[in-house]
Design an enzyme around this catalytic site. Structure first.
Site, PDB file in Angstrom:
ATOM      1  N   GLU A   1      18.731  53.291 -18.100  1.00  0.00           N
ATOM      2  CA  GLU A   1      19.081  52.878 -19.462  1.00  0.00           C
ATOM      3  C   GLU A   1      20.530  53.209 -19.796  1.00  0.00           C
ATOM      4  O   GLU A   1      21.059  54.198 -19.319  1.00  0.00           O
ATOM      5  CB  GLU A   1      18.284  53.655 -20.510  1.00  0.00           C
ATOM      6  CG  GLU A   1      16.874  53.888 -20.228  1.00  0.00           C
ATOM      7  CD  GLU A   1      16.266  54.798 -21.298  1.00  0.00           C
ATOM      8  OE1 GLU A   1      15.049  54.869 -21.280  1.00  0.00           O
ATOM      9  OE2 GLU A   1      16.976  55.399 -22.129  1.00  0.00           O
TER      10      GLU A   1
ATOM     11  N   CYS B   1      14.406  70.177 -18.510  1.00  0.00           N
ATOM     12  CA  CYS B   1      14.458  70.662 -19.890  1.00  0.00           C
ATOM     13  C   CYS B   1      13.127  70.281 -20.562  1.00  0.00           C
ATOM     14  O   CYS B   1      12.695  69.125 -20.485  1.00  0.00           O
ATOM     15  CB  CYS B   1      15.637  70.041 -20.638  1.00  0.00           C
ATOM     16  SG  CYS B   1      17.220  70.495 -19.915  1.00  0.00           S
TER      17      CYS B   1
ATOM     18  N   CYS C   1      12.775  67.194 -23.099  1.00  0.00           N
ATOM     19  CA  CYS C   1      13.485  65.948 -22.787  1.00  0.00           C
ATOM     20  C   CYS C   1      12.574  64.906 -22.134  1.00  0.00           C
ATOM     21  O   CYS C   1      11.780  65.227 -21.255  1.00  0.00           O
ATOM     22  CB  CYS C   1      14.659  66.260 -21.868  1.00  0.00           C
ATOM     23  SG  CYS C   1      15.615  64.813 -21.404  1.00  0.00           S
TER      24      CYS C   1
ATOM     25  N   GLY D   1      19.957  62.077 -16.474  1.00  0.00           N
ATOM     26  CA  GLY D   1      20.558  62.688 -15.290  1.00  0.00           C
ATOM     27  C   GLY D   1      21.508  63.806 -15.633  1.00  0.00           C
ATOM     28  O   GLY D   1      21.942  63.947 -16.774  1.00  0.00           O
TER      29      GLY D   1
ATOM     30  N   SER E   1      25.190  71.303 -23.195  1.00  0.00           N
ATOM     31  CA  SER E   1      23.925  71.323 -23.921  1.00  0.00           C
ATOM     32  C   SER E   1      23.490  72.773 -24.012  1.00  0.00           C
ATOM     33  O   SER E   1      23.060  73.358 -23.019  1.00  0.00           O
ATOM     34  CB  SER E   1      22.878  70.498 -23.165  1.00  0.00           C
ATOM     35  OG  SER E   1      23.286  69.153 -23.143  1.00  0.00           O
TER      36      SER E   1
ATOM     37  N   HIS F   1      21.624  74.417 -26.997  1.00  0.00           N
ATOM     38  CA  HIS F   1      20.261  74.327 -27.559  1.00  0.00           C
ATOM     39  C   HIS F   1      19.567  75.650 -27.860  1.00  0.00           C
ATOM     40  O   HIS F   1      18.462  75.664 -28.401  1.00  0.00           O
ATOM     41  CB  HIS F   1      19.336  73.486 -26.673  1.00  0.00           C
ATOM     42  CG  HIS F   1      19.853  72.117 -26.359  1.00  0.00           C
ATOM     43  ND1 HIS F   1      20.673  71.421 -27.216  1.00  0.00           N
ATOM     44  CD2 HIS F   1      19.677  71.308 -25.280  1.00  0.00           C
ATOM     45  CE1 HIS F   1      20.987  70.253 -26.670  1.00  0.00           C
ATOM     46  NE2 HIS F   1      20.394  70.168 -25.503  1.00  0.00           N
TER      47      HIS F   1
ATOM     48  N   ASN G   1      15.112  63.654 -31.295  1.00  0.00           N
ATOM     49  CA  ASN G   1      14.280  62.442 -31.319  1.00  0.00           C
ATOM     50  C   ASN G   1      12.909  62.813 -30.779  1.00  0.00           C
ATOM     51  O   ASN G   1      12.795  63.192 -29.612  1.00  0.00           O
ATOM     52  CB  ASN G   1      14.888  61.359 -30.428  1.00  0.00           C
ATOM     53  CG  ASN G   1      16.074  60.679 -31.083  1.00  0.00           C
ATOM     54  OD1 ASN G   1      16.001  60.198 -32.211  1.00  0.00           O
ATOM     55  ND2 ASN G   1      17.183  60.662 -30.390  1.00  0.00           N
TER      56      ASN G   1
ATOM     57  N   CYS H   1      16.863  60.091 -24.984  1.00  0.00           N
ATOM     58  CA  CYS H   1      17.215  59.996 -23.571  1.00  0.00           C
ATOM     59  C   CYS H   1      16.000  59.693 -22.702  1.00  0.00           C
ATOM     60  O   CYS H   1      15.067  60.471 -22.669  1.00  0.00           O
ATOM     61  CB  CYS H   1      17.713  61.357 -23.129  1.00  0.00           C
ATOM     62  SG  CYS H   1      19.435  61.439 -22.914  1.00  0.00           S
TER      63      CYS H   1
END
Ligand code: SAH
Length: 345
Positions: free
Chosen positions: A90, A114, A117, A160, A215, A217, A291, A334
Site C-alpha cells: 500500500e 509492534c 500495528c 515495513g 516511533s 510511543h 487508528n 498502516c
C-alpha cells in the site's frame, strides 16, 4: 525481466556501456523515466529502434499494478498495488496545506511486531527492491501530473521497517532526491524507524541528510518493551544516547512519533518521563491519534484527553504537535487495507 527502476544513473551508465552504447545514453533514459515519466520504452524517441528493442527484451518499466484505491473525504487516497510476483503493498497520498505528501512501503509485511500495528498482522515476506519502493512515488507523481500538481513531501512510514531494508531504501531515496531524478529536496523527505540503532548510526553518516523520525510511543522501558519488541534489543537509554549523537553530528531536528493510546501512554506520569527523556535534545514530539485496528485491543485517546496530554507536555516545556487525523473513514492505519484485502473483506 529486470526492473529498470532498480537502476540508478550509475547502474544505467554501466549497462549502456556494456551494450556498446555511449555513456550519455543512460542520462537520456533516466530523463525519460523521471522527468518525462513515460510508461513505455517506445516513448523514448531519441533512442534508436534497435536500442529500444534491446531495452524491451531486458527490462520492464512499471513494476506495480493498481488493485484498488480508496479516497477519503479529506482527500487522502490509499492505493493497493500488486507487484510482479503478486505481492500486495500500500501507499498513501495525503493533502496538507503545504501540499501533497506520499507515504510509501518498504517491505512486504513487517517483522518488528509492534503490538498495536496492523502491518505486523502479516509477517514479512520479503524486502522491496529499490525500484519497487521508487515506483510507488513515480506512480503517485504520474497521478498528480494529470492535474499539473507535484509531490511536495515523502514519508517513509508505510508498512515495513526502512532500516531493515537499508540499502534499497537509500537507493530509492537517492533517485527521488536527485535533481536529475524526481527532485524532491532532502528536507522534504522523512524516514521513520522503530529504533533500529545500527540503522540510525549509518543514517547519521549519509551524505544527504533526510529527516529522521523515531516511533517512540512510550516514555519508559517497561511500557515500550510491552508495545514494541524492538525495545528488548535496543533499550531506551541506548536509543536516546544514539539519537543525541545523531543530533550533534547533523544539527537536524528530530521527530518523535507518539501514538495516543487511551489509558496506556497518555498520563501525567508519561508526560513527566517524556520531559526527562527529551531534555537537551533538538527534538519535538508529534502526537498521533491511533487508528483503531479491529484485531487489536487498543483505542485512541479521546480528543479531550489528547488535548490534555498535549497541554501537559507544553506546560513541561516539551516541543509538541498534535497531528490531524487523516483518512479515518477509509482503511487508513498502516497495513490495514492490505490486511483487510488479503482476508477477503
Ligand atoms: N517501521 C517504521 C515505519 C513504519 S510504521 C516505524 O516504526 O516507524 C509508521 C508509523 O505508523 C509508526 O510510527 C507506527 O508506530 C505507526 N502506526 C502503526 N500502527 C498505527 C495505527 N494503527 N494508527 C496510527 N499509527 C500507527
Amino acid at each position: 525481466m529486470k526492473r529498470i527502476y532498480d537502476y540508478d544513473l550509475k547502474d544505467l551508465e554501466e549497462y549502456v556501456v556494456s551494450k556498446g552504447y555511449k555513456k550519455y545514453k543512460a542520462k537520456q533514459i533516466y530523463h525519460w523515466l523521471y522527468k518525462k515519466r513515460v510508461s513505455s520504452f517506445d516513448e523514448m524517441t531519441d533512442l534508436s529502434k534497435d536500442f529500444i528493442t534491446e531495452l524491451k527484451d531486458e527490462f520492464i518499466i512499471e513494476n506495480l499494478t493498481l488493485v484498488t484505491s480508496q479516497v477519503s473525504k479529506d482527500g487522502t487516497t490509499k492505493y493497493l498495488f500488486s507487484l510482479t510476483d503478486g505481492s500486495l503493498i500500500e501507499s498513501v497520498l495525503m493533502v496538507f496545506d503545504y501540499g501533497y505528501s506520499a507515504c510509501i512501503t518498504t517491505q512486504i509485511g513487517c517483522n518488528m511486531g509492534c503490538t498495536f500495528c496492523a502491518s505486523g498482522l502479516l509477517k514479512k515476506v520479503r524486502d522491496l527492491s529499490a525500484g519497487e519502493i521508487l515506483n510507488q512515488i513515480v506512480y503517485i507523481q504520474k497521478e498528480l501530473d494529470k492535474k499539473g500538481e507535484r509531490l511536495a513531501n515523502i514519508v517513509v512510514m508505510g508498512t515495513g521497517e526502512p532500516f531493515d531494508n537499508y540499502d534499497n531504501v537509500m537507493k530509492a531515496l537517492s533517485i527521488i532526491n536527485d535533481p536529475l531524478g524526481i527532485e524532491i529536496g532532502a528536507r522534504h523527505i522523512s524516514v521513520s524507524t522503530c529504533g533500529v540503532i545500527p540503522g540510525i548510526k549509518r543514517f547519521s553518516k549519509e551524505k544527504v541528510q533526510y529527516n529522521l523520525a523515531i516511533s517512540l510511543h512510550a516514555s519508559n522501558d517497561e511500557l515500550r518493551s510491552r508495545l514494541m519488541p524492538i525495545n528488548n534489543a535496543y533499550h531506551l537509554s541506548e536509543l536516546m544516547s544514539t539519537l543525541k549523537e545523531y543530533s550533534k553530528e547533523n544539527n537536524r531536528r528530530l521527530t518523535f512519533e507518539y501514538l495516543l493510546l487511551d489509558g496506556i501512554n497518555d498520563t501525567e506520569k508519561n508526560a513527566d518521563e517524556l520531559k526527562e527523556l527529551l531534555k537537551g535534545m533538538n527534538a519535538y514530539i508529534n502526537l498521533i491519534p491511533y487508528n483503531n485496528v479491529k484485531e487489536k485491543d487498543y483505542h485512541t485517546s479521546s480528543e479531550k484527553k489528547a488535548l490534555m496530554f498535549y497541554d501537559m507536555l507544553k506546560k513541561r516545556g516539551v516541543s509538541v504537535t498534535l497531528r490531524q487525523k487523516k483518512g479515518d473513514d477509509i482503511d487508513a492505519a498502516c497495513g490495514q487495507l492490505r490486511a483487510n484485502y488479503s482476508k477477503g473483506n
